[in-house]
Write an enzyme that holds these catalytic residues in place. Structure first.
Site, PDB file in Angstrom:
ATOM      1  N   LYS A 262      -8.527  37.207  33.676  1.00  0.00           N
ATOM      2  CA  LYS A 262      -8.888  38.600  33.947  1.00  0.00           C
ATOM      3  C   LYS A 262     -10.384  38.800  33.702  1.00  0.00           C
ATOM      4  O   LYS A 262     -11.031  38.056  32.967  1.00  0.00           O
ATOM      5  CB  LYS A 262      -8.083  39.566  33.077  1.00  0.00           C
ATOM      6  CG  LYS A 262      -8.297  39.424  31.555  1.00  0.00           C
ATOM      7  CD  LYS A 262      -9.521  40.146  31.014  1.00  0.00           C
ATOM      8  CE  LYS A 262      -9.689  39.977  29.515  1.00  0.00           C
ATOM      9  NZ  LYS A 262     -11.007  40.482  29.025  1.00  0.00           N
TER      10      LYS A 262
ATOM     11  N   PRO B 271     -11.146  28.765  30.766  1.00  0.00           N
ATOM     12  CA  PRO B 271     -11.866  28.406  29.532  1.00  0.00           C
ATOM     13  C   PRO B 271     -11.331  29.191  28.336  1.00  0.00           C
ATOM     14  O   PRO B 271     -10.919  30.346  28.474  1.00  0.00           O
ATOM     15  CB  PRO B 271     -13.313  28.789  29.841  1.00  0.00           C
ATOM     16  CG  PRO B 271     -13.420  28.816  31.325  1.00  0.00           C
ATOM     17  CD  PRO B 271     -12.068  29.237  31.824  1.00  0.00           C
TER      18      PRO B 271
ATOM     19  N   CYS C 268     -11.644  30.949  24.462  1.00  0.00           N
ATOM     20  CA  CYS C 268     -12.632  31.751  23.718  1.00  0.00           C
ATOM     21  C   CYS C 268     -13.750  32.224  24.641  1.00  0.00           C
ATOM     22  O   CYS C 268     -14.935  32.108  24.324  1.00  0.00           O
ATOM     23  CB  CYS C 268     -13.215  30.946  22.557  1.00  0.00           C
ATOM     24  SG  CYS C 268     -12.009  30.430  21.347  1.00  0.00           S
ATOM     25  N   ALA C 269     -13.354  32.752  25.803  1.00  0.00           N
ATOM     26  CA  ALA C 269     -14.326  33.049  26.853  1.00  0.00           C
ATOM     27  C   ALA C 269     -14.358  34.509  27.276  1.00  0.00           C
ATOM     28  O   ALA C 269     -15.205  34.901  28.076  1.00  0.00           O
ATOM     29  CB  ALA C 269     -14.036  32.173  28.081  1.00  0.00           C
ATOM     30  N   GLY C 270     -13.419  35.329  26.793  1.00  0.00           N
ATOM     31  CA  GLY C 270     -13.350  36.716  27.244  1.00  0.00           C
ATOM     32  C   GLY C 270     -12.601  36.883  28.551  1.00  0.00           C
ATOM     33  O   GLY C 270     -12.638  37.949  29.163  1.00  0.00           O
ATOM     34  N   LEU C 271     -11.884  35.824  28.973  1.00  0.00           N
ATOM     35  CA  LEU C 271     -11.161  35.840  30.244  1.00  0.00           C
ATOM     36  C   LEU C 271      -9.660  36.048  30.062  1.00  0.00           C
ATOM     37  O   LEU C 271      -8.903  35.997  31.035  1.00  0.00           O
ATOM     38  CB  LEU C 271     -11.417  34.535  31.012  1.00  0.00           C
ATOM     39  CG  LEU C 271     -12.853  34.355  31.519  1.00  0.00           C
ATOM     40  CD1 LEU C 271     -13.088  32.913  31.977  1.00  0.00           C
ATOM     41  CD2 LEU C 271     -13.148  35.316  32.660  1.00  0.00           C
TER      42      LEU C 271
ATOM     43  N   GLY D  41      -7.339  34.205  28.688  1.00  0.00           N
ATOM     44  CA  GLY D  41      -6.471  33.059  28.943  1.00  0.00           C
ATOM     45  C   GLY D  41      -5.278  32.985  28.013  1.00  0.00           C
ATOM     46  O   GLY D  41      -4.139  32.820  28.463  1.00  0.00           O
ATOM     47  N   GLY D  42      -5.513  33.126  26.715  1.00  0.00           N
ATOM     48  CA  GLY D  42      -4.414  33.063  25.754  1.00  0.00           C
ATOM     49  C   GLY D  42      -3.413  34.181  25.952  1.00  0.00           C
ATOM     50  O   GLY D  42      -2.196  33.966  25.890  1.00  0.00           O
TER      51      GLY D  42
ATOM     52  N   SER E  80      -2.864  35.846  28.766  1.00  0.00           N
ATOM     53  CA  SER E  80      -2.175  35.629  30.034  1.00  0.00           C
ATOM     54  C   SER E  80      -1.113  34.543  29.893  1.00  0.00           C
ATOM     55  O   SER E  80      -0.023  34.642  30.465  1.00  0.00           O
ATOM     56  CB  SER E  80      -3.180  35.253  31.126  1.00  0.00           C
ATOM     57  OG  SER E  80      -2.570  35.275  32.397  1.00  0.00           O
TER      58      SER E  80
ATOM     59  N   ASP F 279      -4.230  42.365  24.589  1.00  0.00           N
ATOM     60  CA  ASP F 279      -4.409  42.138  26.026  1.00  0.00           C
ATOM     61  C   ASP F 279      -3.126  41.683  26.715  1.00  0.00           C
ATOM     62  O   ASP F 279      -3.065  41.643  27.950  1.00  0.00           O
ATOM     63  CB  ASP F 279      -5.496  41.084  26.279  1.00  0.00           C
ATOM     64  CG  ASP F 279      -6.904  41.661  26.172  1.00  0.00           C
ATOM     65  OD1 ASP F 279      -7.041  42.897  26.139  1.00  0.00           O
ATOM     66  OD2 ASP F 279      -7.862  40.871  26.119  1.00  0.00           O
TER      67      ASP F 279
END
Length: 282
Positions: free
Chosen positions: A10, A94, A96-99, A101-102, A104, A136
């Site tokens: 995201k 990636p 710890c990227a602000g995306l 991932g964890g 999601s 999130d």
């Protein structure tokens, strides 16, 4: 039985810190959008009553600290499931990227197990479970473009048809979300007009939406990691319509209306950072 579930990354088109609750949590107002950079989970039932998580990313914890494990353990305990699981997590987002991932990955685990175990939980019920794992996760249950408020538990899907090319650039360092949130000063933090951004997105006005995009956490993170500002500047110089940090960082995304312009940004950034992705907003 085996289930394969996709977990998209995201970006935050808008992130505003609207206030602070008495319990110390911050009141969020955000608009998120999914992009087609995905992790993949393969979930298989096993006879032994345990949860086994494996991944292609050696930096991930595979125990109770992992959000996938947390999601599986929570549903398993709550609904008294006696069979075990093997969960294979193919990471492409990636960490710890602000995306997201964890988050999601956790949401994908909940969706998959809801199907595998025939729990028949509604999206609202999955959102409630997801919020117990992280702020999130509720958004990631259905993903897409949505307005998120409260502590992250209130999710309002936005019916926008806007889609564009997105270039993601992840510098070779991570950021602790907790560290950034501890630095927030409500008296000085920059604000983002989320209602105006929502209106522009619903009207499918791309140029108007660009004007209202922003991230209240950018200044805090950039003060700690000035390199993020260099990434933003280089992207704009190469023709990006906008360049913003997503989440608490450190990843920066650029929006480009044409693929040609996105390619120009990608080519410029590849010599600047190792992790560069050209994707579409879903």
């Amino acid at each position: 039985m085996e289930i394969i579930e996709k977990a998209p990354a995201k970006i935050n088109l808008g992130l505003d810190i609207a206030g602070k609750y008495q319990d110390g949590f911050h009141e969020l107002s955000m608009i998120m959008a999914s992009v087609d950079l995905n992790d993949y989970l393969t979930i298989t039932e096993i006879a032994e009553d345990k949860i086994v998580v494996e991944s292609n990313n050696c930096k991930l914890p595979l125990n109770r600290k992992n959000d996938v494990y947390k999601a599986a353990h929570l549903l398993k305990r709550r609904y008294h499931i006696s069979t075990g699981l093997k969960i294979s997590l193919q990471k492409k987002i990636p960490i710890c990227a602000g995306l997201g991932g964890g988050s999601s990955d956790a949401a994908a685990t909940l969706r998959a197990l809801n199907c595998l175990w025939k729990l028949n939980l509604s999206p609202k019920e999955l959102i409630d479970v997801g919020f117990e794992i992280g702020s999130d996760v509720p958004y990631c249950i259905e993903a897409g473009c949505a307005l998120i408020s409260g502590k992250g538990e209130i999710v309002e899907p936005l019916a926008t048809t806007l889609s564009t090319w997105v270039v993601l650039v992840k510098p070779d360092f991570g950021i602790s979300t907790k560290t950034i949130f501890k630095e927030i000063d409500m008296a000085t933090i920059s604000r983002v007009d989320i209602p105006a951004l929502k209106e522009a997105l619903l009207a499918n006005y791309y140029e108007d939406a660009l004007q209202f995009m922003g991230n209240s956490l950018e200044d805090i993170t950039i003060a700690k990691k000035p390199f993020i500002q260099k990434i933003k500047g280089r992207m704009i110089k190469c023709g990006a319509d906008i360049a913003l940090m997503t989440g608490s960082g450190p990843t920066v995304f650029a929006l480009c209306r044409t693929e040609k312009r996105a390619d120009r940004v990608v080519n410029s950034m590849k010599g600047f950072c190792k992790e560069v992705y050209k994707v579409r907003m879903l």
